[in-house]
Design a protein around this motif. Structure first.
Motif, short mmCIF file in Angstrom:
data_model
loop_
_atom_site.label_atom_id
_atom_site.label_comp_id
_atom_site.label_asym_id
_atom_site.label_seq_id
_atom_site.Cartn_x
_atom_site.Cartn_y
_atom_site.Cartn_z
N VAL A 1 17.80 -12.40 -37.56
CA VAL A 1 16.38 -12.65 -37.31
C VAL A 1 15.68 -13.00 -38.63
CG1 VAL A 1 14.19 -11.61 -36.59
CG2 VAL A 1 16.28 -11.19 -35.27
N VAL A 2 15.98 -12.24 -39.69
CA VAL A 2 15.38 -12.51 -41.00
C VAL A 2 15.71 -13.93 -41.45
CG1 VAL A 2 15.34 -11.86 -43.44
CG2 VAL A 2 15.44 -10.09 -41.67
N HIS A 3 16.95 -14.33 -41.27
CA HIS A 3 17.38 -15.67 -41.67
C HIS A 3 16.62 -16.74 -40.89
CE1 HIS A 3 20.05 -18.86 -43.06
NE2 HIS A 3 20.22 -19.24 -41.80
N MET A 4 16.44 -16.54 -39.59
CA MET A 4 15.71 -17.51 -38.77
C MET A 4 14.24 -17.58 -39.18
SD MET A 4 17.26 -17.16 -34.91
CE MET A 4 17.21 -15.37 -34.82
N VAL A 5 13.65 -16.43 -39.49
CA VAL A 5 12.24 -16.41 -39.90
C VAL A 5 12.06 -17.15 -41.21
CG1 VAL A 5 10.36 -14.93 -40.67
CG2 VAL A 5 11.67 -14.30 -38.66
N GLN A 6 12.99 -16.96 -42.14
CA GLN A 6 12.88 -17.64 -43.43
C GLN A 6 12.97 -19.15 -43.29
OE1 GLN A 6 11.92 -16.02 -46.09
NE2 GLN A 6 11.99 -14.15 -44.87
N GLY A 7 13.62 -19.61 -42.21
CA GLY A 7 13.75 -21.05 -41.99
C GLY A 7 12.57 -21.69 -41.30
N LEU A 8 11.61 -20.90 -40.84
CA LEU A 8 10.45 -21.45 -40.15
C LEU A 8 9.51 -22.15 -41.13
CD1 LEU A 8 9.52 -18.52 -37.72
CD2 LEU A 8 10.68 -20.66 -37.13
N LYS A 9 9.03 -23.31 -40.73
CA LYS A 9 8.07 -24.06 -41.55
C LYS A 9 6.63 -23.83 -41.12
CE LYS A 9 11.47 -25.96 -43.78
NZ LYS A 9 11.77 -25.50 -45.17
N GLU A 10 6.46 -23.35 -39.91
CA GLU A 10 5.13 -23.08 -39.40
C GLU A 10 5.24 -22.02 -38.32
OE1 GLU A 10 3.67 -26.70 -37.78
OE2 GLU A 10 5.19 -26.81 -36.20
N HIS A 11 4.07 -21.50 -37.91
CA HIS A 11 4.04 -20.56 -36.80
C HIS A 11 4.77 -21.15 -35.61
CE1 HIS A 11 0.73 -17.56 -37.91
NE2 HIS A 11 1.70 -16.85 -37.37
N SER A 12 5.59 -20.37 -34.97
CA SER A 12 6.33 -20.85 -33.81
C SER A 12 6.09 -19.92 -32.63
CB SER A 12 7.83 -20.93 -34.11
OG SER A 12 8.56 -21.19 -32.94
N TYR A 13 5.33 -20.41 -31.64
CA TYR A 13 5.11 -19.62 -30.43
C TYR A 13 6.43 -19.35 -29.73
CZ TYR A 13 3.92 -18.52 -25.62
OH TYR A 13 3.86 -17.93 -24.39
N SER A 14 7.28 -20.37 -29.61
CA SER A 14 8.53 -20.21 -28.86
C SER A 14 9.46 -19.22 -29.54
CB SER A 14 9.22 -21.56 -28.69
OG SER A 14 9.53 -22.14 -29.95
N PHE A 15 9.51 -19.23 -30.88
CA PHE A 15 10.37 -18.29 -31.59
C PHE A 15 9.89 -16.85 -31.34
CE2 PHE A 15 10.79 -15.44 -35.21
CZ PHE A 15 12.17 -15.40 -35.36
N MET A 16 8.58 -16.63 -31.49
CA MET A 16 8.08 -15.27 -31.34
C MET A 16 8.16 -14.80 -29.89
SD MET A 16 7.25 -12.62 -32.88
CE MET A 16 7.24 -13.37 -34.51
N ARG A 17 7.95 -15.71 -28.95
CA ARG A 17 8.10 -15.34 -27.54
C ARG A 17 9.55 -14.92 -27.26
NH1 ARG A 17 7.90 -20.33 -24.15
NH2 ARG A 17 9.94 -20.46 -25.10
N ASP A 18 10.51 -15.74 -27.74
CA ASP A 18 11.91 -15.42 -27.49
C ASP A 18 12.30 -14.11 -28.16
OD1 ASP A 18 12.08 -17.77 -26.09
OD2 ASP A 18 13.08 -18.90 -27.68
N PHE A 19 11.79 -13.87 -29.38
CA PHE A 19 12.13 -12.63 -30.08
C PHE A 19 11.56 -11.43 -29.35
CE2 PHE A 19 10.73 -9.30 -33.04
CZ PHE A 19 11.97 -8.88 -33.51
N GLN A 20 10.27 -11.47 -29.02
CA GLN A 20 9.64 -10.32 -28.38
C GLN A 20 10.19 -10.09 -26.97
OE1 GLN A 20 8.34 -8.39 -30.29
NE2 GLN A 20 6.32 -8.89 -31.08
N TYR A 21 10.39 -11.15 -26.22
CA TYR A 21 10.88 -10.98 -24.85
C TYR A 21 12.32 -10.48 -24.84
CZ TYR A 21 6.84 -13.19 -22.61
OH TYR A 21 5.57 -13.47 -22.13
N SER A 22 13.07 -10.73 -25.90
CA SER A 22 14.46 -10.27 -25.96
C SER A 22 14.54 -8.75 -26.08
CB SER A 22 15.19 -10.92 -27.14
OG SER A 22 14.73 -10.39 -28.38
N THR A 23 13.43 -8.09 -26.44
CA THR A 23 13.45 -6.64 -26.59
C THR A 23 13.07 -5.92 -25.30
OG1 THR A 23 11.15 -6.54 -27.39
CG2 THR A 23 12.86 -6.86 -29.04
#
Length: 411
Positions: free
Chosen positions: A198-220
Motif C-alpha cells: 500500500v505504501v508503495h502504491m501511495v508513493q506512486g500517486l501523482k494526484e488524489h485518486s478517488y478510485s484508489f482510496m475507495r478500493d483501499f477503504q472498501y477492501s477493509t
C-alpha cells in the motif's frame, strides 16, 4: 420517486415481455422482499452524510497544542456519570478522521466513560496539516499535549491501525497516563507485506485518486451491506480531505516503525491491554497481534470472527467492540473471549436466505436479474459511489441546514 416505484416499473416492464411472470406473483412478492431487505438501511443508524457531530450528542471543538498546530476533536460529556472510569479517547487510523468511529460512537454511553473524546490527528480531518513528520512518535507527542491542554491526566485509550501504533507508543512513554489500552488491527512493527505494498502504491500517486482510496477503504470491509449505504462512502470522502502529501508522509512515516521499536517500547506498557484482531485482517496478521500480546506485560488477545482490519466498521463488529470496551481490559476474561468467538452471526458473509434466493434466481432468472439490476442501481445512487460523484466534490449535510452543500478538496 422512490425505490418502490422503480421496482414496480421494472416488474411492469418485465411482465409485458414475459406474460407467464404474472402467474408467479406470490413468489415474486416474497423474492422482492428478500431483495429489498438486502439493500435496506439499518433503521438504528442516522443517514445524514457526512454525519454532523451534534446528531450523536457530540460537540465539535478545536484546541491549540502549540507550534501552530490546532487539533480538531469531538467530545461528549455525561454529567450524571460517575467518575469511576477516566475519559475514553479514540484514535483513528490512516488516512481517516474522527468519523471513522461513527459506527461505534452511538453504542458508547455513560457506562463506558464520563467523557468521550475523538480527535482528528495531525494532518487528518479538520486538524492542522503542517509540513514535517507524521510518525507515531510525533502523533503520540501531540496526544500528550492535547490531554494536558484539556487538563486530563489519565485515560482509557483506543487505537485503530495507525492509531494503535500511536496509542502503544504513548502508553509506553507515558505509562502513568493510560489506565486501559485497546489496540485494534495492530502490530509491533510496520514491516507487513500488504501494508508495504500500500505504501508503495501511495508513493506512486501523482494526484488524489478517488478510485484508489475507495478500493483501499472498501477492501477493509467483509460485508458492505452490514455497514450501511452511508458509511463506506464516508470513509472514502473523509480520507480525501487529507492532502496527497499527508497520504504519502503518513504511510511512509508509519512504515519506519521497526520490530526493534516494538521490542523496546511495548514491554514498558503498564496498562491492562486488550488486542482486538479481525479474523480476516489482510493488513496485519494474527501473528502480528500475537507478537504484541507477547511483548505487552498485561495483555489479552481477542480475535473477532468474520471481521477484517476495521472491526468496528461493520454492524456486529461495532457491537463486539462496544462490548469489549464496556467490560474493560479487566473484564476481557476467557469467558468474554469465548462469547465473542461464539458470535457465529457476527459480520455474516451474506444477508437473508442465501440458498433459497440462489434457487429462486435460477428458476426465475428474468425477474431476479431485472430486480437485482434495478436494486443495484438504486443502491449505487444512494451510496454516492461511481463516476457521478467525483472525488473533488463531497455531498455534505452540515448542522441544521436543510439543503446539501458542495465543498472542494483543498489539497
Amino acid at each position: 420517486f422512490g425505490s418502490s416505484s422503480i421496482f414496480l416499473l421494472a416488474y411492469w416492464w418485465l411482465s409485458n415481455y414475459f406474460s407467464w411472470i404474472m402467474w408467479l406473483l406470490p413468489l415474486q412478492v416474497l423474492l422482492l422482499g428478500w431483495i429489498r431487505q438486502a439493500f435496506a438501511e439499518d433503521p438504528r443508524w442516522p443517514t445524514l452524510f457526512p454525519l454532523p457531530a451534534d446528531v450523536l450528542g457530540y460537540t465539535s471543538k478545536f484546541v491549540d497544542i502549540g507550534d501552530n498546530v490546532s487539533l480538531h476533536y469531538v467530545e461528549r460529556v455525561f454529567p450524571g456519570a460517575g467518575r469511576s472510569k477516566p475519559p475514553l479517547v479514540l484514535l483513528h487510523g490512516w488516512p481517516d478522521s474522527w468519523r471513522s468511529w461513527l459506527r461505534l460512537l452511538p453504542l458508547l454511553g455513560e457506562e463506558d466513560a464520563p467523557r468521550i473524546l475523538v480527535p482528528d490527528q495531525r494532518g487528518y480531518g479538520e486538524s492542522s496539516k503542517p509540513n514535517g513528520s507524521l510518525a507515531p512518535l510525533v502523533l503520540a507527542d501531540d496526544l500528550d499535549k492535547f490531554l494536558k491542554k484539556l487538563g486530563i491526566s489519565r485515560v482509557r485509550l483506543v487505537g485503530h491501525s495507525m492509531g494503535s501504533f500511536v496509542a502503544w507508543d504513548f502508553a509506553a512513554r507515558h505509562p502513568q497516563a493510560v489506565e486501559e489500552l485497546f489496540l485494534e488491527g495492530t502490530s509491533g512493527h510496520a514491516n507487513a507485506r500488504v501494508f508495504l505494498d500500500v505504501v508503495h502504491m501511495v508513493q506512486g500517486l501523482k494526484e488524489h485518486s478517488y478510485s484508489f482510496m475507495r478500493d483501499f477503504q472498501y477492501s477493509t470491509f467483509i460485508n458492505l451491506s452490514t455497514a450501511g449505504t452511508w458509511f463506506p462512502p464516508t470513509t472514502v470522502y473523509e480520507s480525501l480531505r487529507a492532502p496527497l502529501s499527508v497520504w504519502k508522509r503518513g504511510a511512509e512515516d508509519l512504515a519506519t516503525v521497526t520490530a526493534d521499536d516494538g521490542k523496546r517500547l511495548l514491554p514498558k506498557i503498564k496498562a491492562s491491554t486488550v488486542i482486538i484482531h479481525g479474523e480476516k485482517d489482510a493488513l496485519f496478521s494474527h501473528n502480528n497481534s500475537l507478537e504484541v500480546r507477547n511483548l505487552v506485560p498485561h495483555a489479552v488477545l481477542i480475535t473477532v470472527p468474520h471481521a477484517s482490519h476495521s472491526v468496528h466498521w461493520e454492524e456486529s463488529g461495532a457491537e463486539a467492540m462496544a462490548k469489549i470496551i464496556r467490560r474493560g481490559a479487566g473484564g476481557a476474561t476467557a469467558e468474554t473471549i469465548e462469547e465473542v468467538a461464539s458470535m457465529s452471526s457476527i459480520l455474516p458473509p451474506h444477508r437473508g436466505c442465501t440458498s433459497v434466493l440462489a434457487l429462486a434466481s435460477a428458476l426465475f432468472a428474468p425477474t431476479v436479474l431485472g430486480l437485482l439490476l434495478v436494486g443495484a442501481k438504486v443502491t449505487r445512487m444512494r451510496s454516492g459511489v461511481g463516476s457521478a460523484m467525483p472525488h473533488q466534490r463531497l455531498l455534505s449535510t452540515e448542522g441544521q441546514e436543510a439543503s446539501a452543500l458542495l465543498y472542494h478538496d483543498t489539497a
